[in-house]
Design a protein around this motif. Sequence first.
Motif, PDB file in Angstrom:
ATOM      1  N   MET A 181      68.788 -41.076  19.398  1.00  0.00           N
ATOM      2  CA  MET A 181      69.344 -41.079  20.739  1.00  0.00           C
ATOM      3  C   MET A 181      70.612 -41.923  20.758  1.00  0.00           C
ATOM      4  N   THR A 182      71.721 -41.322  21.192  1.00  0.00           N
ATOM      5  CA  THR A 182      72.996 -42.021  21.194  1.00  0.00           C
ATOM      6  C   THR A 182      73.657 -41.937  22.568  1.00  0.00           C
ATOM      7  N   ASP A 183      74.646 -42.823  22.779  1.00  0.00           N
ATOM      8  CA  ASP A 183      75.392 -42.766  24.022  1.00  0.00           C
ATOM      9  C   ASP A 183      76.590 -41.832  23.864  1.00  0.00           C
ATOM     10  N   ALA A 184      77.434 -41.759  24.897  1.00  0.00           N
ATOM     11  CA  ALA A 184      78.570 -40.829  24.885  1.00  0.00           C
ATOM     12  C   ALA A 184      79.565 -41.135  23.772  1.00  0.00           C
ATOM     13  N   ASP A 185      79.586 -42.388  23.315  1.00  0.00           N
ATOM     14  CA  ASP A 185      80.508 -42.782  22.258  1.00  0.00           C
ATOM     15  C   ASP A 185      79.878 -42.726  20.873  1.00  0.00           C
ATOM     16  N   GLY A 186      78.644 -42.237  20.808  1.00  0.00           N
ATOM     17  CA  GLY A 186      77.960 -42.136  19.528  1.00  0.00           C
ATOM     18  C   GLY A 186      77.234 -43.390  19.109  1.00  0.00           C
ATOM     19  N   GLY A 187      77.181 -44.396  19.983  1.00  0.00           N
ATOM     20  CA  GLY A 187      76.447 -45.615  19.671  1.00  0.00           C
ATOM     21  C   GLY A 187      74.946 -45.403  19.783  1.00  0.00           C
ATOM     22  N   LEU A 188      74.186 -46.087  18.943  1.00  0.00           N
ATOM     23  CA  LEU A 188      72.736 -45.921  18.945  1.00  0.00           C
ATOM     24  C   LEU A 188      72.105 -46.554  20.183  1.00  0.00           C
ATOM     25  N   LEU A 189      71.348 -45.760  20.926  1.00  0.00           N
ATOM     26  CA  LEU A 189      70.585 -46.263  22.067  1.00  0.00           C
ATOM     27  C   LEU A 189      69.138 -46.543  21.686  1.00  0.00           C
ATOM     28  N   ALA A 190      68.560 -45.672  20.865  1.00  0.00           N
ATOM     29  CA  ALA A 190      67.152 -45.811  20.517  1.00  0.00           C
ATOM     30  C   ALA A 190      66.791 -44.856  19.389  1.00  0.00           C
ATOM     31  N   LEU A 191      65.674 -45.140  18.747  1.00  0.00           N
ATOM     32  CA  LEU A 191      65.052 -44.217  17.802  1.00  0.00           C
ATOM     33  C   LEU A 191      63.739 -43.750  18.404  1.00  0.00           C
ATOM     34  N   LEU A 192      63.392 -42.504  18.148  1.00  0.00           N
ATOM     35  CA  LEU A 192      62.168 -41.910  18.696  1.00  0.00           C
ATOM     36  C   LEU A 192      61.386 -41.270  17.562  1.00  0.00           C
ATOM     37  N   TYR A 193      60.073 -41.486  17.563  1.00  0.00           N
ATOM     38  CA  TYR A 193      59.205 -40.800  16.607  1.00  0.00           C
ATOM     39  C   TYR A 193      58.057 -40.152  17.358  1.00  0.00           C
ATOM     40  N   ALA A 194      57.865 -38.854  17.106  1.00  0.00           N
ATOM     41  CA  ALA A 194      56.789 -38.099  17.764  1.00  0.00           C
ATOM     42  C   ALA A 194      55.904 -37.438  16.714  1.00  0.00           C
ATOM     43  N   PRO A 195      54.618 -37.776  16.676  1.00  0.00           N
ATOM     44  CA  PRO A 195      53.698 -37.049  15.803  1.00  0.00           C
ATOM     45  C   PRO A 195      53.635 -35.580  16.214  1.00  0.00           C
ATOM     46  N   ALA A 196      53.074 -34.753  15.362  1.00  0.00           N
ATOM     47  CA  ALA A 196      52.938 -33.332  15.679  1.00  0.00           C
ATOM     48  C   ALA A 196      52.213 -33.169  17.006  1.00  0.00           C
ATOM     49  N   PRO A 197      52.707 -32.289  17.886  1.00  0.00           N
ATOM     50  CA  PRO A 197      52.088 -32.141  19.207  1.00  0.00           C
ATOM     51  C   PRO A 197      50.704 -31.515  19.139  1.00  0.00           C
ATOM     52  N   SER A 198      49.911 -31.809  20.160  1.00  0.00           N
ATOM     53  CA  SER A 198      48.590 -31.218  20.323  1.00  0.00           C
ATOM     54  C   SER A 198      48.518 -30.647  21.724  1.00  0.00           C
ATOM     55  N   GLU A 199      48.095 -29.401  21.851  1.00  0.00           N
ATOM     56  CA  GLU A 199      48.131 -28.716  23.150  1.00  0.00           C
ATOM     57  C   GLU A 199      47.327 -29.439  24.222  1.00  0.00           C
TER      58      GLU A 199
END
Length: 200
Positions: free
Chosen positions: A1-19
């Motif tokens: 996840m970055t801002d409009a200037d390409g700076g890092l806002l955050a990292l996200l990790y999502a395991p495989a989804p489950s319905e």
Amino acid sequence: MTDADGGLLALLYAPAPSEDRPYRLVVLLHGAGGSARQGLDLLLPVADTHHLLLLAPQAAATSWDLIVEGFGTDVRRIDGLLKSTFAGYPVREVVLGGFSDGASYALSLGLTNGDLVDGVVAFSPGFSAPLMTHGHPQVFVSHGVDDRVLPVDVCSRRLVPRLHELGYDVMYQEFPGGHEVPEEIRAAAADWLTTRRQKS
């Protein structure tokens, strides 16, 4: 996840989804001088097993705004990141977590917003300074007995009894080590996240 200037806002990790299994979202806050990657790594090894959606923001400065000048830039950044995450993933509850200054910030922000936050995980916190308190999120705190950065005697051993006095349900674990998050503490926090009493 970055801002409009390409700076890092955050990292996200999502395991495989489950319905039929929405995520437990854990917002992980790094220590002073740290990085979003260090925040993510706090629970990344247990994320798949416990189906944890991890969001690790990057502080706008070297530490979180509360430590420097009071709630401001970082609160707004986290709020925006949460809105984006909610729009993209099914989430059933939100937990704030962190290490060192990030743990202090997670406690302060979590207790201030306890009507919205379900729990707080604080690895080696220094303090808690909520603007005011709402609700009673459950809290997990760990601290090394040989911590030389934030000594346990003046930090968690004072903080945890105070939280109990205020009516918070706190799981507290000390360990033989320093300013760190050992594997067994990471596992204990993940188990606590998935087995604790849920809000009604």
